[in-house]
Motif scaffolding. Structure first.
Motif, short mmCIF file in Angstrom:
data_model
loop_
_atom_site.label_atom_id
_atom_site.label_comp_id
_atom_site.label_asym_id
_atom_site.label_seq_id
_atom_site.Cartn_x
_atom_site.Cartn_y
_atom_site.Cartn_z
N MET A 1 24.56 70.20 46.11
CA MET A 1 25.87 69.93 45.50
C MET A 1 26.91 70.88 46.06
O MET A 1 26.65 72.06 46.25
N PRO A 2 28.15 70.44 46.39
CA PRO A 2 29.19 71.31 46.88
C PRO A 2 29.52 72.38 45.85
O PRO A 2 29.26 72.24 44.66
N ASN A 3 30.10 73.46 46.36
CA ASN A 3 30.50 74.55 45.46
C ASN A 3 31.77 74.15 44.72
O ASN A 3 32.86 74.33 45.22
N CYS A 4 31.59 73.59 43.55
CA CYS A 4 32.72 73.06 42.78
C CYS A 4 32.92 73.93 41.55
O CYS A 4 32.25 73.74 40.53
N ALA A 5 33.81 74.88 41.62
CA ALA A 5 34.03 75.80 40.51
C ALA A 5 34.73 75.10 39.37
O ALA A 5 35.57 74.24 39.59
N PRO A 6 34.40 75.44 38.10
CA PRO A 6 35.07 74.84 36.96
C PRO A 6 36.57 75.09 37.00
O PRO A 6 37.01 76.18 37.33
N THR A 7 37.32 74.07 36.72
CA THR A 7 38.78 74.16 36.73
C THR A 7 39.30 73.49 35.48
O THR A 7 38.80 72.45 35.07
N ALA A 8 40.35 74.03 34.89
CA ALA A 8 40.89 73.49 33.64
C ALA A 8 41.45 72.10 33.83
O ALA A 8 42.02 71.79 34.87
N PRO A 9 41.27 71.23 32.86
CA PRO A 9 41.93 69.92 32.91
C PRO A 9 43.43 70.10 33.06
O PRO A 9 44.01 71.03 32.51
N THR A 10 44.06 69.18 33.78
CA THR A 10 45.48 69.32 34.05
C THR A 10 46.38 68.88 32.89
O THR A 10 47.44 69.46 32.71
N PRO A 11 46.05 67.84 32.09
CA PRO A 11 46.97 67.46 31.01
C PRO A 11 46.97 68.50 29.88
O PRO A 11 46.20 69.45 29.89
N ASP A 12 47.83 68.26 28.89
CA ASP A 12 47.89 69.17 27.75
C ASP A 12 46.60 69.10 26.92
O ASP A 12 46.25 70.05 26.24
N SER B 1 39.39 58.38 41.97
CA SER B 1 38.73 58.45 43.27
C SER B 1 39.50 57.64 44.32
O SER B 1 39.66 58.08 45.47
N ARG B 2 39.95 56.48 43.95
CA ARG B 2 40.70 55.64 44.90
C ARG B 2 41.98 56.32 45.36
O ARG B 2 42.37 56.22 46.53
N ARG B 3 42.65 57.01 44.45
CA ARG B 3 43.90 57.70 44.80
C ARG B 3 43.66 58.94 45.67
O ARG B 3 44.43 59.23 46.57
N LEU B 4 42.58 59.68 45.37
CA LEU B 4 42.33 60.95 46.08
C LEU B 4 41.50 60.79 47.34
O LEU B 4 41.56 61.65 48.23
N TYR B 5 40.73 59.71 47.41
CA TYR B 5 39.86 59.50 48.57
C TYR B 5 40.08 58.09 49.12
O TYR B 5 39.15 57.27 49.15
N PRO B 6 41.29 57.78 49.56
CA PRO B 6 41.60 56.41 50.00
C PRO B 6 40.86 56.00 51.28
O PRO B 6 40.83 54.81 51.61
N GLN B 7 40.28 56.96 51.99
CA GLN B 7 39.55 56.63 53.21
C GLN B 7 38.24 55.92 52.93
O GLN B 7 37.64 55.31 53.83
N HIS B 8 37.80 55.97 51.68
CA HIS B 8 36.55 55.30 51.32
C HIS B 8 36.84 53.96 50.66
O HIS B 8 37.77 53.83 49.85
N ILE C 1 28.19 59.74 43.55
CA ILE C 1 27.03 60.63 43.49
C ILE C 1 26.57 61.00 44.90
O ILE C 1 26.30 62.17 45.21
N GLN C 2 26.52 60.00 45.76
CA GLN C 2 26.06 60.24 47.13
C GLN C 2 27.07 61.06 47.93
O GLN C 2 26.69 62.03 48.60
N ARG C 3 28.36 60.69 47.85
CA ARG C 3 29.37 61.37 48.67
C ARG C 3 29.57 62.82 48.27
O ARG C 3 29.76 63.69 49.11
N HIS C 4 29.56 63.09 46.96
CA HIS C 4 29.89 64.44 46.47
C HIS C 4 28.67 65.26 46.10
O HIS C 4 28.80 66.38 45.60
N GLY C 5 27.47 64.72 46.34
CA GLY C 5 26.27 65.46 46.05
C GLY C 5 26.11 65.80 44.58
O GLY C 5 25.66 66.89 44.22
N LEU C 6 26.45 64.87 43.69
CA LEU C 6 26.38 65.12 42.25
C LEU C 6 24.92 65.09 41.79
O LEU C 6 24.12 64.28 42.26
N PHE D 1 32.09 65.43 39.16
CA PHE D 1 33.08 64.84 40.06
C PHE D 1 34.46 65.46 39.83
O PHE D 1 35.18 65.80 40.78
N TRP D 2 34.83 65.65 38.57
CA TRP D 2 36.13 66.25 38.26
C TRP D 2 36.21 67.67 38.81
O TRP D 2 37.23 68.07 39.39
N GLN D 3 35.15 68.43 38.70
CA GLN D 3 35.15 69.79 39.22
C GLN D 3 35.29 69.79 40.74
O GLN D 3 35.97 70.66 41.31
N CYS D 4 34.67 68.81 41.40
CA CYS D 4 34.82 68.70 42.85
C CYS D 4 36.25 68.31 43.23
O CYS D 4 36.80 68.82 44.21
#
Length: 389
Positions: A1-12, A129-136, A145-150, A168-171
């Motif tokens: 799995m990629p090194n995906c550090a926990p990050t806070a949700p962006t909305p309130d 995913s469609r917005r952030l990874y439009p190449q797929h 699961i396959q692409r991000h090594g979940l 996936f969100w952390q990635c």
């Protein structure tokens, strides 16, 4: 799995990653068999999961897919028994799911059957995913699961699928600029909910006028064809009701592309819809697929001053070209009944109109009953029927 550090949700609000397993695909008629909720505020992860007694047998193919059997849920609590606790877990959170309309629709309907209302802001990870990874091209959970090594142990079990969404969100937060993620999440939460594979720009481009729309599924196969005098509004209405209507839920789950055709008016739209349904046989247009044709009357001048009605089927009707077309009917029988009603009320002559054979210069049968004004025998009689335009 990629090194995906926990990050806070962006909305309130913090996130609640949700996944459910069910007895089938219809939110209004099928039931939940399992639910998992993974809550995340950017620092702390809390999880909850439970099997749910659907109060019915689980179909064999569903048991094979999920591994959840009727015996496993026989002693589990019902949703009504868990409803209050689930409401508390989801309160104040963004509802995050893959193909979120499916999970949200099932939970909303389960609450409704338990006598409670449920509403939440919704974020779909397919759209994200469609917005952030439009190449797929593919954005199903298996592809993520396959692409991000979940990490995944039991696919199609609620907890593992929900936990995969947290990963996936952390990635996402690891691999993308925070401002870009913020803007996309806020736009997805703020917009009216659309099926995961539909670009909002496609909806914005639809004219709000007469037309026909075609919904396509996988492999470019048409799944539904419809018409409207307000095209954009009608298309959006399909997606507004999909939480309760089985057909709308099927459309939302299967749709991949939308095509539209502008029409000159209501009749043009009706005939275009009928023709396309017969040609393309969409899977969800069962009623109109059974309908054989549409019909209209055309008045033709057989001799100076003598007009007779000719019944035309939909394939013979040239929109914008045919002259003296009157009425539009769903069957030849309806068309004939409408004409006969006008003939009776206006005391028209069936023989003159070509609907009854009589000897030369002989009165028609209706004349003998005094229900015809007597066109054949020389008496005054209107020869032109008054048909609905």
């Amino acid at each position: 799995m990629p090194n995906c550090a926990p990050t806070a949700p962006t909305p309130d609000k913090p996130f609640a990653f949700v996944d459910v397993e069910t007895t089938g695909g219809s939110a209004s008629t099928d039931s939940l068999t399992e639910i998992a909720i993974v809550r995340y505020d950017g620092h702390t992860v809390t999880t909850w999961q439970s099997l749910i007694n659907p109060e019915c047998r689980i179909p064999g193919y569903i048991e094979s897919l999920t591994g959840i059997t009727s015996e496993m849920v026989a002693t589990a609590p019902t949703f009504a028994q868990l409803a209050e606790h689930i409401q508390q877990l989801l309160a104040g959170h963004i509802f995050v799911a893959h193909n979120a309309r499916f999970d949200y629709g099932f939970i909303k309907n389960a609450f409704r059957r338990a006598g409670q209302d449920f509403k939440a802001n919704m974020l779909c990870t397919v759209k994200l995913s469609r917005r952030l990874y439009p190449q797929h091209r593919r954005h199903g959970l298996d592809y993520l699961i396959q692409r991000h090594g979940l990490r995944m142990q039991d696919r199609h079990r609620a907890y593992d699928d929900a936990h995969a969404l947290l990963q996936f969100w952390q990635c996402v937060c690891r691999e993308h600029d925070r401002k870009i993620v913020d803007d996309i999440v806020q736009s997805l939460i703020a917009r009216p909910s659309l099926p995961a594979h539909i670009d909002p720009a496609v909806i914005d481009a639809l004219p709000n006028s007469f037309g026909v729309y075609v919904f396509y599924g996988e492999n470019e196969l048409p799944i539904y064809i419809g018409k409207s005098n307000r095209l954009r509004q009608r298309v959006l209405s399909h997606f507004a009701s999909d939480h309760t209507a089985p057909k709308e839920m099927k459309i939302s789950m299967q749709i991949r592309r939308i095509e539209h055709i502008r029409c000159a008016g209501e009749v043009d739209a009706l005939l275009t819809e009928s023709r396309l349904i017969k040609e393309r046989m969409p899977t969800l247009n069962r009623q109109l697929r059974r309908q054989k044709d549409v019909f209209t009357w055309q008045l033709v001048e057989r001799s100076p001053g003598l007009w007779v009605p000719i019944l035309l089927g939909g394939n013979d009707i040239a929109i914008g070209q045919g002259l003296h077309l009157y009425g539009l009917f769903s069957s030849a029988r309806d068309a004939k009944e409408a004409l006969l009603a006008i003939i009776k009320s206006e005391k028209l002559c069936k023989a003159t109109l070509g609907l009854e054979k009589v000897a030369s210069a002989s009165p028609c049968f209706a004349r003998q009953l005094k229900s015809c004004a007597g066109a054949v025998s020389g008496a005054k009689s209107r020869l032109l029927p008054i048909l609905p335009g």
